[in-house]
Motif scaffolding. Sequence first.
Motif, mmCIF file in Angstrom:
data_model
loop_
_atom_site.group_PDB
_atom_site.id
_atom_site.type_symbol
_atom_site.label_atom_id
_atom_site.label_comp_id
_atom_site.label_asym_id
_atom_site.label_seq_id
_atom_site.Cartn_x
_atom_site.Cartn_y
_atom_site.Cartn_z
ATOM 1 N N ARG A 117 114.007 149.138 124.611
ATOM 2 C CA ARG A 117 114.425 149.260 123.213
ATOM 3 C C ARG A 117 113.791 148.193 122.315
ATOM 4 N N HIS A 118 113.048 147.242 122.898
ATOM 5 C CA HIS A 118 112.367 146.252 122.073
ATOM 6 C C HIS A 118 111.112 146.870 121.467
ATOM 7 N N ARG A 119 110.032 146.952 122.228
ATOM 8 C CA ARG A 119 108.809 147.523 121.669
ATOM 9 C C ARG A 119 108.242 148.628 122.532
ATOM 10 N N ARG A 134 115.058 144.892 134.140
ATOM 11 C CA ARG A 134 114.445 143.869 133.292
ATOM 12 C C ARG A 134 113.064 144.321 132.840
ATOM 13 N N CYS A 135 112.837 144.248 131.532
ATOM 14 C CA CYS A 135 111.523 144.612 131.005
ATOM 15 C C CYS A 135 110.526 143.504 131.343
ATOM 16 N N SER A 136 109.348 143.892 131.801
ATOM 17 C CA SER A 136 108.365 142.894 132.225
ATOM 18 C C SER A 136 107.615 142.275 131.048
ATOM 19 N N TYR A 137 107.856 142.764 129.811
ATOM 20 C CA TYR A 137 107.087 142.257 128.669
ATOM 21 C C TYR A 137 107.751 141.016 128.059
ATOM 22 N N HIS A 138 108.989 141.176 127.517
ATOM 23 C CA HIS A 138 109.667 140.024 126.908
ATOM 24 C C HIS A 138 111.045 139.788 127.513
ATOM 25 N N CYS A 139 111.260 140.429 128.669
ATOM 26 C CA CYS A 139 112.425 140.099 129.500
ATOM 27 C C CYS A 139 113.772 140.611 128.975
HETATM 28 S S1 FES Z 1 108.933 145.575 125.129
HETATM 29 FE FE1 FES Z 1 110.558 145.237 126.494
HETATM 30 S S2 FES Z 1 111.181 143.227 126.108
HETATM 31 FE FE2 FES Z 1 109.551 143.531 124.717
#
Ligand code: FES
Length: 421
Positions: A117-119, A134-139
Amino acid sequence: MKMSAGTARAGWRWRRRSTMNVHDVSKSELNPLFHHDIEKLNRRTSLAEGLPGRAYYDPAFYEAERKDIFAAGWVGVGFASDVPNAGDIVPVSVAGYELILVRQKDGSIKCYHNICRHRGMKLVKAKGNVRSIRCSYHCWTYGIDGGLLATPSIAGVNENRVDDFDYSDLSLVEVRSGQYFDIVFVNVDGKAIPLDDFIKPVRDRVEPVFDLSLVSPADPATGRGSRDFPVNWKIVLEGGIEDYHLPFVHKAFDHSKDYTSEIGGEVYSGFSSRRSLEEAQKRYATKATDGNALPFFPSMEESGVAHACILFIFPATILTCTPSYISASLQLPRGPELTHYTSRTYFIGDAATAPEYKKLRDENTIYWKQVLDEDDGPWREVQAMTRIREELNLPSRFSPHWEAALHNFQKTVAAKLPVTD
Ligand code: FES
Ligand SMILES: [Fe+2]
């Protein structure tokens, strides 16, 4: 992944669970079929002409199918036995929809869009067992119930929350889902009829003859396994929906003498047959070269009549019921000309796992690999001809005896899509 006895038993009970999806998927505005296509397709089987060549490669046709078939209906996308324990998670991809199936602490299975839901990072790339996602991009970190739990350092070093965020509004987006037998179905647009209503004709046809409570899953590599076919999804389904080609393509098969088309309106198309127990052992490779044989369903053992019923549950699930095993396969589009095939096989009683049946399970795997290898060539060649067939406006035709169900499948595809003059 091992399934505990408790969850295995729970897995075979009829269950339905649904959750409305908060995101809408707009209906396709494309017009892949014309009225004259429909008129030719809807003639009686012996006079009908099949779907046009472009139905098998055209990106616009595929786009219409994505929205009006794969988002609008119930689609089998995975197997409950692949995620037996709480936290078990598996990514699935169907017609461009990237999804996650995850077993909850209460034993249910939830489905989410596999999108942070972030990017918008793809969250889960492999099967596993997790306590959180856990998202591997910004956690950004989500619970297995989909809730957003943590946003580490989002407001600065060691500043982990943004006051303006409504965290409860940033959960993973749930997709309506449910289960029949071991098959997990999803309805991406959330607007289809309830799953138990949709699947009822299948249950009514199958369950009086095949007691599904008696079977349990073998190792996922057993039987037909998983593989990609570089052809349109409909070619894979149409390749299995008729017995016409059997003696011409498959060394192991003869034509079934007692062959009956199974037409379940827009829910299923398929065929059934009856044989002696001995003939069934040969047809379905259930007797090993050492003489050991897979057990039959007890009712068939008693009657001496071996039933088989193969239902293609629209759009892309095949439930193959034989006298000694059940197989469920999913034909999931990955693009207009790529289909991911995955299947699981279920045997009666301890034949699914007991060592004394291992040779039979292995022979079943070899047998079905050979069958799919033999199908692969003709499927590719039919796919390769679709463009020139479209250019020449060459129609396909149907055998009224063997391909009534295939005809019904194509009519169902057409009925779901927009039509123009
Ligand atoms: S896209 Fe998932 S934490 Fe940034
Ligand atoms: Fe075949």
